[in-house]
Motif scaffolding. Sequence first.
Motif, PDB file in Angstrom:
ATOM      1  N   PHE A 547       0.852  -1.186   0.000  1.00 22.58           N
ATOM      2  CA  PHE A 547       0.000   0.000   0.000  1.00 22.58           C
ATOM      3  C   PHE A 547       0.887   1.235   0.000  1.00 22.58           C
ATOM      4  CE2 PHE A 547      -3.827  -1.985   2.499  1.00 22.58           C
ATOM      5  CZ  PHE A 547      -4.009  -2.902   1.471  1.00 22.58           C
ATOM      6  N   LYS A 548       0.622   2.157  -0.938  1.00 18.51           N
ATOM      7  CA  LYS A 548       1.296   3.462  -0.943  1.00 18.51           C
ATOM      8  C   LYS A 548       0.233   4.528  -0.706  1.00 18.51           C
ATOM      9  CE  LYS A 548       3.957   6.755  -3.672  1.00 18.51           C
ATOM     10  NZ  LYS A 548       3.112   7.900  -3.276  1.00 18.51           N
ATOM     11  N   LEU A 549       0.428   5.329   0.323  1.00 18.80           N
ATOM     12  CA  LEU A 549      -0.584   6.312   0.681  1.00 18.80           C
ATOM     13  C   LEU A 549       0.034   7.431   1.509  1.00 18.80           C
ATOM     14  CD1 LEU A 549      -2.797   4.707   3.492  1.00 18.80           C
ATOM     15  CD2 LEU A 549      -0.717   3.668   2.658  1.00 18.80           C
ATOM     16  N   ASN A 550      -0.795   8.428   1.816  1.00 18.92           N
ATOM     17  CA  ASN A 550      -0.325   9.569   2.597  1.00 18.92           C
ATOM     18  C   ASN A 550      -0.462   9.338   4.089  1.00 18.92           C
ATOM     19  OD1 ASN A 550       0.160  11.707   0.436  1.00 18.92           O
ATOM     20  ND2 ASN A 550      -1.904  11.061  -0.035  1.00 18.92           N
ATOM     21  N   LEU A 573       4.183  -1.137   3.561  1.00 17.98           N
ATOM     22  CA  LEU A 573       3.394   0.083   3.589  1.00 17.98           C
ATOM     23  C   LEU A 573       4.319   1.264   3.337  1.00 17.98           C
ATOM     24  CD1 LEU A 573       1.307  -0.710   6.808  1.00 17.98           C
ATOM     25  CD2 LEU A 573       0.614  -1.075   4.429  1.00 17.98           C
ATOM     26  N   ILE A 574       4.015   2.049   2.305  1.00 20.63           N
ATOM     27  CA  ILE A 574       4.795   3.240   1.971  1.00 20.63           C
ATOM     28  C   ILE A 574       3.915   4.426   2.350  1.00 20.63           C
ATOM     29  CG2 ILE A 574       6.056   4.464   0.162  1.00 20.63           C
ATOM     30  CD1 ILE A 574       5.820   1.690  -1.423  1.00 20.63           C
ATOM     31  N   VAL A 575       4.164   4.982   3.524  1.00 17.60           N
ATOM     32  CA  VAL A 575       3.273   5.988   4.104  1.00 17.60           C
ATOM     33  C   VAL A 575       4.046   7.296   4.257  1.00 17.60           C
ATOM     34  CG1 VAL A 575       1.672   6.521   5.972  1.00 17.60           C
ATOM     35  CG2 VAL A 575       2.165   4.123   5.410  1.00 17.60           C
ATOM     36  N   SER A 605       0.417  10.156  -4.322  1.00 17.52           N
ATOM     37  CA  SER A 605      -0.405   9.130  -4.965  1.00 17.52           C
ATOM     38  C   SER A 605      -0.795   8.038  -3.979  1.00 17.52           C
ATOM     39  CB  SER A 605       0.346   8.520  -6.152  1.00 17.52           C
ATOM     40  OG  SER A 605       1.603   8.032  -5.746  1.00 17.52           O
ATOM     41  N   ARG A 606      -1.986   7.473  -4.185  1.00 17.95           N
ATOM     42  CA  ARG A 606      -2.453   6.341  -3.374  1.00 17.95           C
ATOM     43  C   ARG A 606      -2.601   5.141  -4.291  1.00 17.95           C
ATOM     44  NH1 ARG A 606      -5.007  11.660  -2.725  1.00 17.95           N
ATOM     45  NH2 ARG A 606      -5.115  12.109  -0.502  1.00 17.95           N
ATOM     46  N   ILE A 607      -1.822   4.098  -4.008  1.00 23.54           N
ATOM     47  CA  ILE A 607      -1.791   2.889  -4.840  1.00 23.54           C
ATOM     48  C   ILE A 607      -1.889   1.679  -3.914  1.00 23.54           C
ATOM     49  CG2 ILE A 607      -0.462   1.545  -6.517  1.00 23.54           C
ATOM     50  CD1 ILE A 607       0.992   4.201  -7.243  1.00 23.54           C
ATOM     51  N   TYR A 608      -2.766   0.739  -4.257  1.00 19.55           N
ATOM     52  CA  TYR A 608      -2.992  -0.438  -3.411  1.00 19.55           C
ATOM     53  C   TYR A 608      -2.802  -1.704  -4.251  1.00 19.55           C
ATOM     54  CZ  TYR A 608      -5.025   3.179  -0.451  1.00 19.55           C
ATOM     55  OH  TYR A 608      -5.215   4.311   0.303  1.00 19.55           O
ATOM     56  N   TYR A 609      -1.827  -2.518  -3.856  1.00 22.06           N
ATOM     57  CA  TYR A 609      -1.447  -3.722  -4.613  1.00 22.06           C
ATOM     58  C   TYR A 609      -1.807  -4.975  -3.810  1.00 22.06           C
ATOM     59  CZ  TYR A 609       1.708  -7.396  -6.327  1.00 22.06           C
ATOM     60  OH  TYR A 609       2.228  -8.578  -6.784  1.00 22.06           O
ATOM     61  N   TYR A 619      -5.069  -1.082  -7.485  1.00 16.80           N
ATOM     62  CA  TYR A 619      -6.089  -0.043  -7.420  1.00 16.80           C
ATOM     63  C   TYR A 619      -5.418   1.289  -7.108  1.00 16.80           C
ATOM     64  CZ  TYR A 619      -9.268  -4.019  -6.954  1.00 16.80           C
ATOM     65  OH  TYR A 619      -9.952  -5.193  -7.157  1.00 16.80           O
ATOM     66  N   CYS A 620      -5.933   2.341  -7.732  1.00 15.00           N
ATOM     67  CA  CYS A 620      -5.510   3.701  -7.388  1.00 15.00           C
ATOM     68  C   CYS A 620      -6.718   4.412  -6.782  1.00 15.00           C
ATOM     69  CB  CYS A 620      -5.013   4.447  -8.620  1.00 15.00           C
ATOM     70  SG  CYS A 620      -3.546   3.704  -9.368  1.00 15.00           S
TER      71      CYS A 620
END
Length: 703
Positions: A547-550, A573-575, A605-609, A619-620
């Motif tokens: 998961f990449k998110l803010n 998790l890339i936060v 960017s928000r990216i969910y793998y 998903y973005c």
Amino acid sequence: MKLSKEVLSKYLRSEFFFNRDLSWLEFNRKVLQEATNPNLPLLDRIKFISIFFSNLDEFYMIRVAGIKEQIRAKVIDTSFDGLTPTEQLKQIENLLQPMLKEIYEYWQNVIIPELRENKIYIYDFNKLSKDEKEILNEYFLKEIYPVLTPLAFDPGRPFPYISNLSISLAVRIKKPNGEKNFARIKVPSNLPRLLQIDKIIRSKGKNGSNLSLKFIWIGDLIKANLQYLFPGLEVIESYKFRITRDTDLEIQEDEADDLLQVIEENIKQRKFGSVVRLEVEKQMPEYMLDILIENLELTRNDVHIIDGKLGLSDLMLLYNLPFPNLKEKPFHPYVDEIFEEENFFSLIQKKDILLYHPYDSFNPVIDFIKKAARDPDVLAIKQTLYRVGQNSPIVKYLIEAAERKKQVAVLVELKARFDEENNIFWARELEKAGVHVVYGLVGLKTHAKMTLVVRKEIDGVKRYVHLSTGNYNTTTAKIYTDVGFFTNDEDICADISEIFNYLTGYSEQKIYRKISVAPINKREKFLELIEREINNHKAKKNGRLIFKLNSLVDPVLIASLYEASKQGVKIDLIVRGVCCLIPQVQGLSENIRVTSIVGRFLEHSRIYYFYNNGKEEIYCSSADIMQRNLDRRVEITFPIEDEDWKNFIKNNLLNTLLKDNQKARVLLPTGKYVFNYPVYNEEIINHQEWMMENINRKNKKAK
């Protein structure tokens, strides 16, 4: 296995969560690390100093203001991490004070000398030459003095209103009869904080230096000329101070007949919000501090005593100096030649298009709206606008489309914090042109970023959409990383049409084809996807989530990640910012690694793998994993199904983000971050630099 309330409830314990606001401070510590990074050029470090203080201002205006409001209301409930409001406030101050000390010392002991080495000087007034003082005094009388308004405070006149984030001078004066009084002078916010001395000298026809730049803080120049503001009186002493007010709008939408009017009224009231922080110069005497504390209705705990200049967020003025040698090398976003060669709509018909800003230019997004506005076959355009920015070309093309008699409907989110006034302006301009403007749903912010174009073609009416993780804002598109996605997939287009109907009309739709929508089904969708990964791992031992998110705040989703980790699923998790999940704890989160990147661009960017037994799904989304995004905002999450684009996101984005060993920090179970330093013989990877160097190959690979 089912992620039931019973399964998840065992993780909903205070010791399993970091405090949200303390986590945010750790994010701002990463900004501080960039500000003090000796490998960054001088003006880029100054830029990060400005960002650090700008972030801190907003933190106090919103987060600390909210905590203090709870304390005033005698709220004793604890946050998810178990802290009361009073405990949170104490820990915030304990964490912040060493950071403030560090950044002010770095400014004074490192940045100021390095500026001098590069012939950029910031002078104290008393260290200027006699001629320079005379010219500046003349400039003060002509350009600054007419703007100033001294405000007295005595038994006949009340304590003056102090505006948010403005620099003020607290002045003590003495009358001929010996009576002493207090006055306040506001440093005008519509004049530059730093005045360029040599430029002023040259404007007077004198010979100013062309080999160096000399600046003086405008507050210091005002302080040196106070005698002109109090003729016949003695100025005994003066000191600078700065206040921060609560600026969070409280909108009772259910009682509002006209949301536009309610927002406007709330904006007017914002400037009168309670004071939550007072910053004063270290030299200010106790009696003067007591006057401010009493009249601003504060306590000593609300005071920051600053050993340096106040309001260093204004240092962005220096970053804008034309010295490319003192900044990182310029980067020019990539524009694929396909956008010049062929009709935009036929391109989308052939294949989905994915852009990754700011590495990919934002111009194709603007051109998409422009061509839709001017294409005689386009029947309708629908769009959401959250943070538009000033002089928005997109809004101008929407207005043009309406003038060309196309059906144009725009949802303008008036509640976009700190952009309310700008959005009100554009809403009115759109309405004047005949655009159907709506302001969203009661109780919900519309944070989804989407555009729908309806076009008449030979084989019938077709729909095209653009979806994004970021705003339709040409300024932020140059510095925020975001996914932009064009498609004419029939299911996605139908979903977006129905979401617009939900936003502009009446709809109780709960099921969508490919899009998940908050607050309708996004939370449930993510829980299902995480549950599926757990079940797959039990069968195949290959569970994997990235998961990449803010921000990662929502306790229920965090609990589901804890359960996935316990079952053996490997999770990265890339936060970028706030993370309330505690990683690398045996028996809880030993399979979860949290990294964070703060660098040249803001990772937005928000990216969910989801690995999904090798049938990978990506998903973005416009949404982070926070209660507000899941329950109180309209958000969209859309799938990337094209295999080329899935590979691009997995290999070019996520993998290089995870390999970054220059700007990435790893979150420890203590809540602190450490740099992900490269090990022996490991390839050096700076994700953002890698993207800048390789983006022009992206579309070629993805075709």
